[in-house]
Write a protein that holds these residues in place. Sequence first.
Motif, short mmCIF file in Angstrom:
data_model
loop_
_atom_site.label_atom_id
_atom_site.label_comp_id
_atom_site.label_asym_id
_atom_site.label_seq_id
_atom_site.Cartn_x
_atom_site.Cartn_y
_atom_site.Cartn_z
N ASN A 10 -5.03 13.15 1.76
CA ASN A 10 -4.97 12.08 2.76
C ASN A 10 -4.37 10.80 2.22
O ASN A 10 -4.75 9.70 2.63
CB ASN A 10 -6.36 11.81 3.36
CG ASN A 10 -6.96 13.05 3.96
OD1 ASN A 10 -6.31 13.77 4.70
ND2 ASN A 10 -8.21 13.33 3.62
N CYS A 11 -3.42 10.91 1.33
CA CYS A 11 -2.76 9.77 0.70
C CYS A 11 -1.38 9.61 1.35
O CYS A 11 -0.51 10.47 1.18
CB CYS A 11 -2.64 10.01 -0.79
SG CYS A 11 -1.56 8.88 -1.67
N THR A 15 2.15 11.62 0.44
CA THR A 15 2.89 12.40 1.43
C THR A 15 4.33 11.92 1.52
O THR A 15 5.27 12.73 1.55
CB THR A 15 2.20 12.31 2.81
OG1 THR A 15 0.85 12.79 2.67
CG2 THR A 15 2.93 13.12 3.86
#
Length: 88
Positions: A10-11, A15
């Motif tokens: 979830n970075c 990404t």
Amino acid sequence: MSILVYSKPNCVQCTATMRTLRKHGLEFTEIDLTQDPAALDTVKALGYQQAPVVFADGDHWAGFRPDLLKGLAAKQMAAQAEQVSVTA
């Protein structure tokens, strides 16, 4: 050229970094810092406090750095062009 991307889930910057590498056709290995304590220790020992941390071509940096990623793509293209001219 060997490229390692130390990332975490979830970075957004992780990404973006990996998407840019793929866009430029650069192969890389992703290492999840939440799953590899030794990798986390390595990046912390270098003073990094954020992800991604990218190791490439003898250099390393943290965060989404499109300028440096484009530089890697340019080096890769130059290396490929040199190989073609040598084999031709």
